[in-house]
Every structure is written in C-alpha cells, then in structure tokens.
Design a protein around this motif. Sequence first.
Motif, PDB file in Angstrom:
ATOM      1  N   SER A  37       0.868  -0.957  -0.025  1.00 60.86           N
ATOM      2  CA  SER A  37      -0.054   0.019   0.100  1.00 60.86           C
ATOM      3  C   SER A  37       0.927   1.284  -0.028  1.00 60.86           C
ATOM      4  O   SER A  37       0.613   2.171  -0.915  1.00 60.86           O
ATOM      5  CB  SER A  37      -1.182   0.015   1.091  1.00 60.86           C
ATOM      6  N   ASP A  53      -5.779   1.412  -4.010  1.00 62.37           N
ATOM      7  CA  ASP A  53      -5.327   0.243  -3.207  1.00 62.37           C
ATOM      8  C   ASP A  53      -6.635  -0.924  -3.137  1.00 62.37           C
ATOM      9  O   ASP A  53      -7.568  -0.288  -2.801  1.00 62.37           O
ATOM     10  CB  ASP A  53      -5.004   0.843  -1.945  1.00 62.37           C
ATOM     11  N   ASP A  55      -7.902  -2.845  -1.305  1.00 67.11           N
ATOM     12  CA  ASP A  55      -8.491  -2.789   0.146  1.00 67.11           C
ATOM     13  C   ASP A  55      -9.359  -1.760   0.392  1.00 67.11           C
ATOM     14  O   ASP A  55     -10.411  -1.755   0.742  1.00 67.11           O
ATOM     15  CB  ASP A  55      -7.530  -2.989   1.180  1.00 67.11           C
TER      16      ASP A  55
HETATM   17 MG   LIG Z   1      -1.984  -3.040   1.994  1.00 64.88          MG
END
Ligand SMILES: [Mg+2]
Length: 197
Positions: A37, A53, A55
């Motif tokens: 990230s 990202d 997520d």
């Molecule tokens: Mg991550």
Amino acid sequence: MNDLLMPVAVPSLASQARAALGKRNLIFVGLMGAGKSVIGRMVAQALSIPFIDTDAEIERVSRMTIAELFTAYGETEFRSLETRVIARLLEGGPRVISTGGGAFINEHTRKVIKEGGVSLWLKADLDVLWERVNKRDHRPLLKTQNPKATLEQLMNQRYPIYAEADLIVPSGNVRKETMVTNVLSALVGPAEKGDAQ
Ligand SMILES: [Mg+2]
Ligand SMILES: Nc1ncnc2c1ncn2[C@@H]1O[C@H](COP(=O)(O)OP(=O)(O)O)[C@@H](O)[C@H]1O
Ligand SMILES: O=C(O)C1=C[C@@H](OP(=O)(O)O)[C@@H](O)[C@H](O)C1
C-alpha cells in the motif's frame, strides 16, 4: 565541440520506468506488511499515474471495513468481492494497483492479474513483516493466538505462489525512497551490455 563532449539528455529513472510500463498496469502483490500500500502509492506518484489500493476500494464500495466484511460475510465472500473489484480496476490503465495479501493466492484473481498487467512481488522476511504488522491490529487473518506463527504459516503457503509474479523486489529494512528506486529499476530491467557510459 567534440561530439563526445556534447551534453546529452539522460532520461530519469522514473521516465524510463514509465516508458517501460507503457499502457500496462503495475500490480503489487505480497504478504501483509510487505509495503504494497505504502510503496505502491509512492511509485504511482513517481510514475505520475493513478494509484488505487484494492482494500481501500473494497471498503469504499461496500461501506464496510475489511475486518467488518470478514466478520459479516466470511473470507470466501471477501475473496469473490476482491476478484470482482480487481478485475474492474485492471480494465483501465496504466495504473498502480496495490492488492491485499491474499488476492494473488486466489487462482481466479491471479489469472486476472497476470492478464491485466505487470505483477510485482514485494518479498520480505518474517521478522521484517512481523515488525511492521504487529503495530496495528486491523488485519483479520492475524487475530489468532499466535499471530507471528500465523504469518509464518502464510509465508510457507504463499511464497511459492507469489514467486509466479513477473518481477520480484526484496523489501527489507531500507528507506521507502530506496524501495521506490528499486521498484523503478526492476521495471526498467537489467542494464544491457554497453549501457554503461
Ligand atoms: Mg495494504
Ligand atoms: N521500507 C519501509 N521502511 C519502513 N516502513 C515501511 C517500509 N515499507 C512499509 N513500511 C511500513 O510498514 C507498514 C505496512 O505497510 P503497508 O504498505 O500497509 O503493507 P501492505 O499493504 O503490504 O500490508 C506501514 O506502516 C508502512 O509504513
Ligand atoms: O493476506 C491477506 O489475506 C489479507 C491482507 C490484507 O491486505 P494487506 O496485505 O494490504 O495487509 C487484507 O486484504 C485482508 O486483511 C486479507
């Protein structure tokens, strides 16, 4: 002036890497704590292309945190949502896409990633990962009695699969800026014989 003394414009590492990537996406894979990230965001900035990202995107579309998703629907549902989100993100390019640690392990997601761009494994050893992940407790898979042992088990299961990535960059105790340089260098590839001035 002697030709050999003429000033030449040497493209920066970032512009060489940008040219090497072309229209393809760059997808970061690797275990929790590898730096996907954080380093992904910095690499996107260096390349002047969008960063996402997965997520964060999953949390945005579901309006739930990753931990809430795991609790409410379980890992299987999370993985199918993850596959769908990643497939959609890969359609536009070039982008830098940082995935969650399990994404590349899922066979279907791995196929989509391989077809959708250049995959890059940030490879770290257990102590580096542990040092980084034990500072926070938002990762549902590490809510076990012995999270370091869990991380080690995941390493053993997953490292042979991450090894299928197109590029591998070691992620050790080096500054984040150095990591960015190492990623850009990996994109450019090894210097050809005769490249050295
Ligand atoms: Mg991550
Ligand atoms: N090279 C590095 N040096 C110092 N800290 C780092 C480095 N790479 C990552 N980190 C830190 O480790 C933690 C985990 O990084 P993160 O990008 O969230 O990993 P991942 O997305 O792979 O799980 C963050 O706090 C991040 O700032
Ligand atoms: O390894 C995994 O299976 C996971 C890694 C996490 O992302 P990071 O690798 O960015 O921590 C997140 O997707 C989820 O907690 C599951």
